[in-house]
Write an enzyme that holds these catalytic residues in place. Sequence first.
Site, PDB file in Angstrom:
ATOM      1  CG  LEU A 152      -1.602   1.317   1.602  1.00  0.00           C
ATOM      2  CD1 LEU A 152      -2.563   1.755   0.502  1.00  0.00           C
ATOM      3  CD2 LEU A 152      -2.323   1.185   2.939  1.00  0.00           C
ATOM      4  CB  SER A 153       0.816   4.262   0.367  1.00  0.00           C
ATOM      5  OG  SER A 153       1.144   5.615   0.256  1.00  0.00           O
ATOM      6  CB  ALA A 154       5.669   4.215   1.040  1.00  0.00           C
TER       7      ALA A 154
END
Length: 490
Positions: free
Chosen positions: A157-159
């Site tokens: 998720l995300s980074a």
Amino acid sequence: MRPTLLSRFARLIGRFAVSGLLMAAAGTTVLAPPASAAGGLTQVTGFGSNPGNLSMYTYVPAGLPAGAPLVVALHGCGQTANDYYANSGWTKLADTYGFAVVFPQTGSANNALSCFTWFDPADSTRDKGEAASVAQMVTKAGSLYGSNADRVYVTGLSAGGGMAADLLAAYPDVFAGGSIASGLPAQCATSQLGASSCQMGSLGLTPAQWGDKVRAQYPGYSGPWPRVAIWQGTSDYTVYPVNATELRDQWTNVHGISQTPSSTTSLPAGTTLTSYDDTSGKPAVQLYQINGMGHGLAVDPGSGAEQCGSTAAYFLGTICSSYYTAKFWGLDQDGSTGPGDGGEQLPAPTGLTASPAGDTSVSLSWSPVQGAASYRVQRGGTQVGTPTGTTFTDTALTPATAYTYTVAAVAADGTVGTPSSAVKATTTGSATTCATSTNYAHVTAGRAHTSGGHTYANGSDEDMGLYNVFVTHTLKQTSSGHYVLADSGC
């Protein structure tokens, strides 16, 4: 600690309100790791040299047999392994379909907001930093659980999604598939300043240019590329939706297929799925766009078969992305007829034996499989050979060390068959050790000998200088009775 990285990051926060994928709540910049294993989440130590300074946590369903798949799940900024374990839904699916999950964890010592460092080549490329630590976790999990090395997947998720994309590019020989949620294309940025440009806009690259970023990570790689799922909310203003389009461009180009969808399907919660099939008609890339969803991982709490996860900060109640990703990867199947198979899988080789052939090698043999053009030999989850016959010798190993092996038959069309049961072998000799002492003490301990007033290392006969208590050296034992000078580091 990385003071240079942290100081640069602090300056960047002042310039960009969302730089570094600011997923933590206001005022929250450091989260401590779980104080203890929680509800089945177990910490694993000693998984390798760990150059990326990460922690390894795992969830393994009770009674999981050898040969099961493995999923690596990377949390977002400001989160921990326990957050992802508790909310992402992967543990429910692990229980349902039968696979192990590795939850890597970074922290504030690596990044002020506990983000995986997807934008730094020192951490995001093959055999470097955090990427290398995750690869070591895969090897450790293979050794501990006998995981199927041909069914290893990574999601984030995300980074964590940005790092997942980097891992797919750096280790296509390790990961059979990936899923990137609210994340970034592989190697989109190579600095923190570049990270902001990726998050909030388009770099204007062609699909071929995006694909080149992947191909450059493992030059000369000629094996199959991972199958990739992309998840994105249309109202994400932390990682803008253009990143999903660029991820689509990147991975369709890597697979050598068109950016025109092969099919479009409507799913729950206003989700549109576009699939991009390979030349055999199997989906190689899938793009899931969730109408109106912001920045986070899509979950759908409930007891239904298609539901999973819990709502929390950046776990958004819409659709169970982990469920659809697991189906895309074929985790709901036994692996013999998975949706990404290029053809009919051959059966597992039988009669696999492994025995030490010396201090630094292991010899393997197995029964032939009808129709096999070659065989894939895996050591602890890493491919180490592709012989055409039914024997193989693995070399350059460490003395007195246990290794785990599996073998799978490969058909003429490249389809990899079911892996064999895992076997273990321990090399002979003595484990590598180092000792720092005076020349007199080395001789007394049996690591060196004297001649003509000088001291010489046993085995290598390297000259260590005068035989006295005033000269000090470090000796490294590389095999039984064999020592070499290691003053520069052991």
